[in-house]
Design a protein around this motif. Structure first.
Motif, PDB file in Angstrom:
ATOM      1  N   ARG A  53       0.639  -6.718 -14.182  1.00  0.00           N
ATOM      2  CA  ARG A  53      -0.623  -6.044 -14.493  1.00  0.00           C
ATOM      3  C   ARG A  53      -1.744  -6.487 -13.542  1.00  0.00           C
ATOM      4  N   VAL A  54      -1.779  -7.788 -13.256  1.00  0.00           N
ATOM      5  CA  VAL A  54      -2.788  -8.318 -12.332  1.00  0.00           C
ATOM      6  C   VAL A  54      -2.618  -7.681 -10.955  1.00  0.00           C
ATOM      7  N   TYR A  55      -1.401  -7.688 -10.451  1.00  0.00           N
ATOM      8  CA  TYR A  55      -1.176  -7.118  -9.118  1.00  0.00           C
ATOM      9  C   TYR A  55      -1.439  -5.621  -9.095  1.00  0.00           C
ATOM     10  N   ALA A  56      -1.124  -4.921 -10.160  1.00  0.00           N
ATOM     11  CA  ALA A  56      -1.431  -3.492 -10.219  1.00  0.00           C
ATOM     12  C   ALA A  56      -2.939  -3.272 -10.174  1.00  0.00           C
ATOM     13  N   ALA A  57      -3.689  -4.096 -10.910  1.00  0.00           N
ATOM     14  CA  ALA A  57      -5.151  -3.971 -10.909  1.00  0.00           C
ATOM     15  C   ALA A  57      -5.732  -4.203  -9.519  1.00  0.00           C
ATOM     16  N   LEU A  58      -5.034  -5.001  -8.730  1.00  0.00           N
ATOM     17  CA  LEU A  58      -5.486  -5.290  -7.370  1.00  0.00           C
ATOM     18  C   LEU A  58      -4.922  -4.309  -6.346  1.00  0.00           C
ATOM     19  N   GLY A  59      -4.129  -3.339  -6.819  1.00  0.00           N
ATOM     20  CA  GLY A  59      -3.563  -2.349  -5.918  1.00  0.00           C
ATOM     21  C   GLY A  59      -2.433  -2.873  -5.046  1.00  0.00           C
ATOM     22  N   ARG A  60      -1.757  -3.908  -5.507  1.00  0.00           N
ATOM     23  CA  ARG A  60      -0.697  -4.545  -4.720  1.00  0.00           C
ATOM     24  C   ARG A  60       0.666  -4.156  -5.288  1.00  0.00           C
ATOM     25  N   TYR A  61       1.230  -3.112  -4.700  1.00  0.00           N
ATOM     26  CA  TYR A  61       2.441  -2.480  -5.210  1.00  0.00           C
ATOM     27  C   TYR A  61       3.643  -3.419  -5.284  1.00  0.00           C
ATOM     28  N   GLU A  62       4.013  -4.043  -4.181  1.00  0.00           N
ATOM     29  CA  GLU A  62       5.261  -4.806  -4.155  1.00  0.00           C
ATOM     30  C   GLU A  62       5.275  -5.945  -5.161  1.00  0.00           C
ATOM     31  N   PRO A  63       4.252  -6.809  -5.216  1.00  0.00           N
ATOM     32  CA  PRO A  63       4.320  -7.861  -6.233  1.00  0.00           C
ATOM     33  C   PRO A  63       4.226  -7.321  -7.662  1.00  0.00           C
ATOM     34  N   ALA A  93       5.805   1.359 -14.963  1.00  0.00           N
ATOM     35  CA  ALA A  93       5.129   2.633 -14.685  1.00  0.00           C
ATOM     36  C   ALA A  93       3.820   2.384 -13.942  1.00  0.00           C
ATOM     37  N   ARG A  94       3.091   1.353 -14.341  1.00  0.00           N
ATOM     38  CA  ARG A  94       1.825   1.017 -13.679  1.00  0.00           C
ATOM     39  C   ARG A  94       2.072   0.657 -12.216  1.00  0.00           C
ATOM     40  N   ALA A  95       3.139  -0.096 -11.957  1.00  0.00           N
ATOM     41  CA  ALA A  95       3.476  -0.455 -10.570  1.00  0.00           C
ATOM     42  C   ALA A  95       3.794   0.801  -9.762  1.00  0.00           C
ATOM     43  N   TYR A  96       4.579   1.708 -10.336  1.00  0.00           N
ATOM     44  CA  TYR A  96       4.896   2.948  -9.620  1.00  0.00           C
ATOM     45  C   TYR A  96       3.645   3.788  -9.380  1.00  0.00           C
ATOM     46  N   ALA A  97       2.689   3.733 -10.285  1.00  0.00           N
ATOM     47  CA  ALA A  97       1.426   4.449 -10.072  1.00  0.00           C
ATOM     48  C   ALA A  97       0.705   3.879  -8.855  1.00  0.00           C
ATOM     49  N   VAL A  98       0.678   2.554  -8.750  1.00  0.00           N
ATOM     50  CA  VAL A  98       0.031   1.916  -7.597  1.00  0.00           C
ATOM     51  C   VAL A  98       0.746   2.309  -6.311  1.00  0.00           C
ATOM     52  N   GLY A  99       2.074   2.392  -6.383  1.00  0.00           N
ATOM     53  CA  GLY A  99       2.857   2.755  -5.210  1.00  0.00           C
ATOM     54  C   GLY A  99       2.851   4.236  -4.894  1.00  0.00           C
ATOM     55  N   GLY A 100       2.303   5.043  -5.789  1.00  0.00           N
ATOM     56  CA  GLY A 100       2.228   6.473  -5.543  1.00  0.00           C
ATOM     57  C   GLY A 100       3.532   7.218  -5.771  1.00  0.00           C
ATOM     58  N   ARG A 147       1.532   3.982   2.626  1.00  0.00           N
ATOM     59  CA  ARG A 147       1.461   3.009   1.547  1.00  0.00           C
ATOM     60  C   ARG A 147       1.641   1.597   2.102  1.00  0.00           C
ATOM     61  N   GLN A 148       2.608   1.429   2.987  1.00  0.00           N
ATOM     62  CA  GLN A 148       2.840   0.115   3.569  1.00  0.00           C
ATOM     63  C   GLN A 148       1.636  -0.327   4.391  1.00  0.00           C
ATOM     64  N   ASP A 149       1.086   0.589   5.188  1.00  0.00           N
ATOM     65  CA  ASP A 149      -0.064   0.247   6.007  1.00  0.00           C
ATOM     66  C   ASP A 149      -1.259  -0.157   5.161  1.00  0.00           C
ATOM     67  N   SER A 150      -1.468   0.526   4.049  1.00  0.00           N
ATOM     68  CA  SER A 150      -2.625   0.213   3.214  1.00  0.00           C
ATOM     69  C   SER A 150      -2.502  -1.175   2.597  1.00  0.00           C
ATOM     70  N   ASN A 151      -1.276  -1.637   2.361  1.00  0.00           N
ATOM     71  CA  ASN A 151      -1.082  -2.977   1.798  1.00  0.00           C
ATOM     72  C   ASN A 151      -1.261  -4.070   2.832  1.00  0.00           C
ATOM     73  N   LEU A 152      -1.236  -3.713   4.116  1.00  0.00           N
ATOM     74  CA  LEU A 152      -1.355  -4.691   5.173  1.00  0.00           C
ATOM     75  C   LEU A 152      -2.782  -4.868   5.672  1.00  0.00           C
ATOM     76  N   ARG A 153      -3.647  -3.940   5.311  1.00  0.00           N
ATOM     77  CA  ARG A 153      -5.035  -4.019   5.783  1.00  0.00           C
ATOM     78  C   ARG A 153      -5.779  -5.163   5.103  1.00  0.00           C
ATOM     79  N   PRO A 154      -6.586  -5.910   5.863  1.00  0.00           N
ATOM     80  CA  PRO A 154      -7.362  -6.982   5.230  1.00  0.00           C
ATOM     81  C   PRO A 154      -8.464  -6.385   4.359  1.00  0.00           C
ATOM     82  N   ARG A 155      -8.820  -7.145   3.343  1.00  0.00           N
ATOM     83  CA  ARG A 155      -9.919  -6.704   2.461  1.00  0.00           C
ATOM     84  C   ARG A 155     -11.234  -6.845   3.204  1.00  0.00           C
ATOM     85  N   ASP A 156     -12.170  -5.963   2.848  1.00  0.00           N
ATOM     86  CA  ASP A 156     -13.526  -6.066   3.418  1.00  0.00           C
ATOM     87  C   ASP A 156     -14.284  -7.167   2.742  1.00  0.00           C
TER      88      ASP A 156
END
Length: 156
Positions: A53-63, A93-100, A147-156
């Protein structure tokens, strides 16, 4: 329990600083570690659910996906209440939502709803159903690479 509750408080915040995001991640993992030492399969499943749930809230699909699968594994062990399996499916389901992944999201969400409907305790059923109903539809990505590229971008 304090680690779990502190992490949940951070999840409930509308916005968090990067330091609070880190605290939320570390709190979820520390809580999961504690329950792995002091609890049983049910507590481990719940700990993995919170990590997902934490990783989904942060938009981090794989973890998020990893911890949702671990929650499912723990939830399938002897002595775990039925509502935990429904919650594990909600996390997946929440993880799959983050992953699109719309198809997997829909299938797992439906399974979560089926499992939730079978929960005998009204209060437990209501809590799980509220979590399932809070799921957001997956955001479409043009392809897996985006999706992979978006997970690799550094946070602002």
């Amino acid at each position: 329990m304090k680690l779990f509750n502190d992490t949940w408080s951070l999840l409930d915040q509308e916005s968090r600083t990067p330091d609070e995001d880190d605290r939320m991640i570390h709190g979820a993992h520390a809580s999961r570690f504690h329950w792995g030492e002091a609890g049983g399969p049910q507590e481990c499943a719940i700990g993995e659910w919170q990590c997902a749930r934490v990783y989904a809230a942060l938009g981090r699909y794989e973890p998020s996906l990893h911890h949702a699968h671990r929650s499912l594994e723990w939830a399938g062990r002897d002595g775990v209440e039925s509502w935990v399996m429904a919650s594990a499916h909600e996390a997946l389901a929440r993880a799959y939502a983050v992953g699109g992944d719309v198809a997997k999201f829909n299938a797992v969400r439906e399974r979560a709803l089926e499992l939730a409907a079978a929960i005998e305790d009204e209060e437990d059923r209501a809590v799980v159903l509220a979590d399932i109903q809070s799921l957001s539809e997956p955001k479409w990505k043009s392809d897996e690479r985006a999706r992979q590229d978006s997970n690799l971008r550094p946070r602002d």
